[in-house]
Design a protein around this motif. Sequence first.
Motif, PDB file in Angstrom:
ATOM      1  N   PHE A  77     -29.650  60.248  14.895  1.00  9.85           N
ATOM      2  CA  PHE A  77     -30.322  58.968  15.106  1.00  9.85           C
ATOM      3  C   PHE A  77     -31.842  59.110  15.060  1.00  9.85           C
ATOM      4  O   PHE A  77     -32.539  58.249  14.533  1.00  9.85           O
ATOM      5  CB  PHE A  77     -29.916  58.367  16.446  1.00  9.85           C
ATOM      6  N   SER A  78     -32.347  60.218  15.591  1.00 15.81           N
ATOM      7  CA  SER A  78     -33.800  60.373  15.683  1.00 15.81           C
ATOM      8  C   SER A  78     -34.423  60.863  14.383  1.00 15.81           C
ATOM      9  O   SER A  78     -35.594  60.621  14.122  1.00 15.81           O
ATOM     10  CB  SER A  78     -34.153  61.358  16.818  1.00 15.81           C
ATOM     11  N   SER A  79     -33.617  61.549  13.539  1.00 22.66           N
ATOM     12  CA  SER A  79     -34.201  62.122  12.321  1.00 22.66           C
ATOM     13  C   SER A  79     -33.819  61.332  11.074  1.00 22.66           C
ATOM     14  O   SER A  79     -34.680  60.906  10.312  1.00 22.66           O
ATOM     15  CB  SER A  79     -33.759  63.583  12.166  1.00 22.66           C
ATOM     16  N   GLY A  80     -32.508  61.123  10.881  1.00 22.63           N
ATOM     17  CA  GLY A  80     -32.042  60.438   9.675  1.00 22.63           C
ATOM     18  C   GLY A  80     -32.535  61.116   8.401  1.00 22.63           C
ATOM     19  O   GLY A  80     -32.934  60.459   7.445  1.00 22.63           O
ATOM     20  N   GLU A  81     -32.515  62.442   8.385  1.00 23.34           N
ATOM     21  CA  GLU A  81     -33.083  63.181   7.258  1.00 23.34           C
ATOM     22  C   GLU A  81     -32.281  62.938   5.980  1.00 23.34           C
ATOM     23  O   GLU A  81     -31.052  62.951   5.999  1.00 23.34           O
ATOM     24  CB  GLU A  81     -33.122  64.676   7.589  1.00 23.34           C
ATOM     25  N   PRO A  82     -32.969  62.705   4.863  1.00 22.73           N
ATOM     26  CA  PRO A  82     -32.290  62.356   3.606  1.00 22.73           C
ATOM     27  C   PRO A  82     -31.263  63.374   3.141  1.00 22.73           C
ATOM     28  O   PRO A  82     -30.269  63.012   2.539  1.00 22.73           O
ATOM     29  CB  PRO A  82     -33.454  62.240   2.606  1.00 22.73           C
ATOM     30  N   GLN A  83     -31.496  64.671   3.430  1.00 24.53           N
ATOM     31  CA  GLN A  83     -30.564  65.673   2.915  1.00 24.53           C
ATOM     32  C   GLN A  83     -29.192  65.580   3.581  1.00 24.53           C
ATOM     33  O   GLN A  83     -28.242  66.182   3.122  1.00 24.53           O
ATOM     34  CB  GLN A  83     -31.118  67.094   3.082  1.00 24.53           C
ATOM     35  N   ARG A  84     -29.111  64.822   4.647  1.00 23.85           N
ATOM     36  CA  ARG A  84     -27.827  64.663   5.325  1.00 23.85           C
ATOM     37  C   ARG A  84     -27.075  63.437   4.832  1.00 23.85           C
ATOM     38  O   ARG A  84     -26.022  63.109   5.346  1.00 23.85           O
ATOM     39  CB  ARG A  84     -28.050  64.577   6.837  1.00 23.85           C
ATOM     40  N   ILE A  85     -27.634  62.747   3.868  1.00 24.07           N
ATOM     41  CA  ILE A  85     -26.977  61.554   3.323  1.00 24.07           C
ATOM     42  C   ILE A  85     -26.055  61.966   2.178  1.00 24.07           C
ATOM     43  O   ILE A  85     -26.487  62.570   1.204  1.00 24.07           O
ATOM     44  CB  ILE A  85     -28.023  60.527   2.832  1.00 24.07           C
ATOM     45  N   LEU A  86     -24.771  61.645   2.323  1.00 23.75           N
ATOM     46  CA  LEU A  86     -23.791  61.963   1.294  1.00 23.75           C
ATOM     47  C   LEU A  86     -23.755  60.906   0.204  1.00 23.75           C
ATOM     48  O   LEU A  86     -23.536  61.202  -0.958  1.00 23.75           O
ATOM     49  CB  LEU A  86     -22.394  62.085   1.918  1.00 23.75           C
ATOM     50  N   ASP A  87     -23.939  59.650   0.608  1.00 25.71           N
ATOM     51  CA  ASP A  87     -23.828  58.539  -0.332  1.00 25.71           C
ATOM     52  C   ASP A  87     -24.477  57.317   0.301  1.00 25.71           C
ATOM     53  O   ASP A  87     -24.924  57.355   1.449  1.00 25.71           O
ATOM     54  CB  ASP A  87     -22.358  58.264  -0.645  1.00 25.71           C
ATOM     55  N   THR A  88     -24.518  56.227  -0.439  1.00 27.61           N
ATOM     56  CA  THR A  88     -25.016  54.956   0.072  1.00 27.61           C
ATOM     57  C   THR A  88     -23.944  53.893  -0.104  1.00 27.61           C
ATOM     58  O   THR A  88     -23.350  53.785  -1.178  1.00 27.61           O
ATOM     59  CB  THR A  88     -26.304  54.527  -0.672  1.00 27.61           C
ATOM     60  N   ILE A  89     -23.675  53.155   0.957  1.00 29.95           N
ATOM     61  CA  ILE A  89     -22.641  52.129   0.934  1.00 29.95           C
ATOM     62  C   ILE A  89     -23.295  50.767   0.766  1.00 29.95           C
ATOM     63  O   ILE A  89     -24.242  50.433   1.479  1.00 29.95           O
ATOM     64  CB  ILE A  89     -21.819  52.162   2.236  1.00 29.95           C
ATOM     65  N   LYS A  90     -22.794  49.986  -0.170  1.00 35.64           N
ATOM     66  CA  LYS A  90     -23.310  48.640  -0.416  1.00 35.64           C
ATOM     67  C   LYS A  90     -22.163  47.645  -0.305  1.00 35.64           C
ATOM     68  O   LYS A  90     -21.297  47.594  -1.182  1.00 35.64           O
ATOM     69  CB  LYS A  90     -23.956  48.548  -1.805  1.00 35.64           C
ATOM     70  N   ILE A  91     -22.136  46.898   0.789  1.00 34.86           N
ATOM     71  CA  ILE A  91     -21.119  45.873   1.000  1.00 34.86           C
ATOM     72  C   ILE A  91     -21.842  44.588   1.402  1.00 34.86           C
ATOM     73  O   ILE A  91     -22.593  44.580   2.377  1.00 34.86           O
ATOM     74  CB  ILE A  91     -20.118  46.278   2.094  1.00 34.86           C
ATOM     75  N   PRO A  92     -21.653  43.510   0.658  1.00 33.61           N
ATOM     76  CA  PRO A  92     -22.379  42.271   0.971  1.00 33.61           C
ATOM     77  C   PRO A  92     -21.868  41.601   2.238  1.00 33.61           C
ATOM     78  O   PRO A  92     -20.722  41.776   2.636  1.00 33.61           O
ATOM     79  CB  PRO A  92     -22.106  41.405  -0.266  1.00 33.61           C
ATOM     80  N   ASN A  93     -22.762  40.834   2.858  1.00 37.94           N
ATOM     81  CA  ASN A  93     -22.422  39.970   3.995  1.00 37.94           C
ATOM     82  C   ASN A  93     -21.846  40.733   5.182  1.00 37.94           C
ATOM     83  O   ASN A  93     -20.812  40.366   5.747  1.00 37.94           O
ATOM     84  CB  ASN A  93     -21.458  38.863   3.557  1.00 37.94           C
ATOM     85  N   LEU A  94     -22.544  41.797   5.562  1.00 37.37           N
ATOM     86  CA  LEU A  94     -22.203  42.543   6.766  1.00 37.37           C
ATOM     87  C   LEU A  94     -23.340  42.438   7.766  1.00 37.37           C
ATOM     88  O   LEU A  94     -24.501  42.238   7.383  1.00 37.37           O
ATOM     89  CB  LEU A  94     -21.973  44.021   6.445  1.00 37.37           C
ATOM     90  N   PRO A  95     -23.059  42.581   9.083  1.00 38.92           N
ATOM     91  CA  PRO A  95     -24.141  42.666  10.061  1.00 38.92           C
ATOM     92  C   PRO A  95     -25.022  43.881   9.769  1.00 38.92           C
ATOM     93  O   PRO A  95     -24.606  44.815   9.075  1.00 38.92           O
ATOM     94  CB  PRO A  95     -23.409  42.824  11.395  1.00 38.92           C
ATOM     95  N   LYS A  96     -26.219  43.890  10.294  1.00 41.61           N
ATOM     96  CA  LYS A  96     -27.144  45.014  10.095  1.00 41.61           C
ATOM     97  C   LYS A  96     -26.533  46.288  10.656  1.00 41.61           C
ATOM     98  O   LYS A  96     -26.064  46.334  11.785  1.00 41.61           O
ATOM     99  CB  LYS A  96     -28.474  44.729  10.797  1.00 41.61           C
ATOM    100  N   CYS A  97     -26.506  47.335   9.835  1.00 43.58           N
ATOM    101  CA  CYS A  97     -25.970  48.636  10.233  1.00 43.58           C
ATOM    102  C   CYS A  97     -27.030  49.707   9.999  1.00 43.58           C
ATOM    103  O   CYS A  97     -27.800  49.634   9.038  1.00 43.58           O
ATOM    104  CB  CYS A  97     -24.711  48.971   9.439  1.00 43.58           C
TER     105      CYS A  97
END
Length: 227
Positions: free
Chosen positions: A107-127
Motif C-alpha cells: 500500500f505504501s510503495s505500489g512499486e511498478p515492478q510488482r504490477i503483473l497486469d492492468t485491469i480495465k472494467i467499466p463502471n466500477l467503484p474506485k479501486c
Amino acid sequence: MGSTERVREYLDYKGITKYKFCNDLGFSNKFLDNSSNMGTDKACKILHYYPDLNSEWLLTGNGPMIKEENTSVMVMNSDRKTVDSLHANQEIPLYDLEAVAGLRELFSSGEPQRILDTIKIPNLPKCDGAISVTGDSMYPLLKSGDIILYKETEFENIFFGEMYLLSVKLNDWEEYITVKYVQKSDQGQEYVKLVSQNSHHQPKDIHVSKISALALIKASIRINTMM
C-alpha cells in the motif's frame, strides 16, 4: 491435418519457436517434422504445458484452437445506502502479492515492478489495486485464483459486516494476509471478529492492534474456462 501439424499451427499463432517447444518439453528436434498423429502421452504433456490449448482441437481438429473464456465480475457491498460513485474508465493494477513482504509495504510503495497486469472494467467503484486470492476461507463466494479488487482504508472507517483484505501481525516479524468478513467482537471495542464464508473455518477474535493493513473488497473477478 494431423495433430502434429496442428501443434505447428498453434506455435505459429503463439509465436513460439520449434526449438523452444522441443527444448521445453524434452522432445526430439525432429518431433514436429512428422505430420501424423502423436501418441497420447505426448499429447497429454503438451496440453499440460500449454493450458490454453483446446484438447478437442489438438486431437481431432474440431472446435476452436484456444479455449474460450468468459469472465464474471461481482461487485461487493453495492446495496449499502452510501454507495461509491462509479468510474466509467479506470486502470487497476494487478499486483504480485508474492513479491511483497506484506500489505502495508504494498500500500505504501505500489512499486511498478510488482504490477503483473492492468485491469480495465467499466463502471466500477474506485479501486486502488487487485490481487489473486489463495486458499478456501471465503469459498464458495471466492475461490482460489479469483481476483479481488480493493480500496485501501483505515480501521476507523470500517463497515462492520463487510468483506476486507487485511494483514494480521502474528509477532514482530511475521504476519499473514487474508480475506474475511470483519464483525464486531463480544470481547469489546478493542477486538474484532474475523469470519470466513467457508463454515469449516472457525471465527477468530483478534485485537485491532494486530491489523497492520486494511482494504475494503469492492469487486471480484472469476475467469471461467470453457472446455
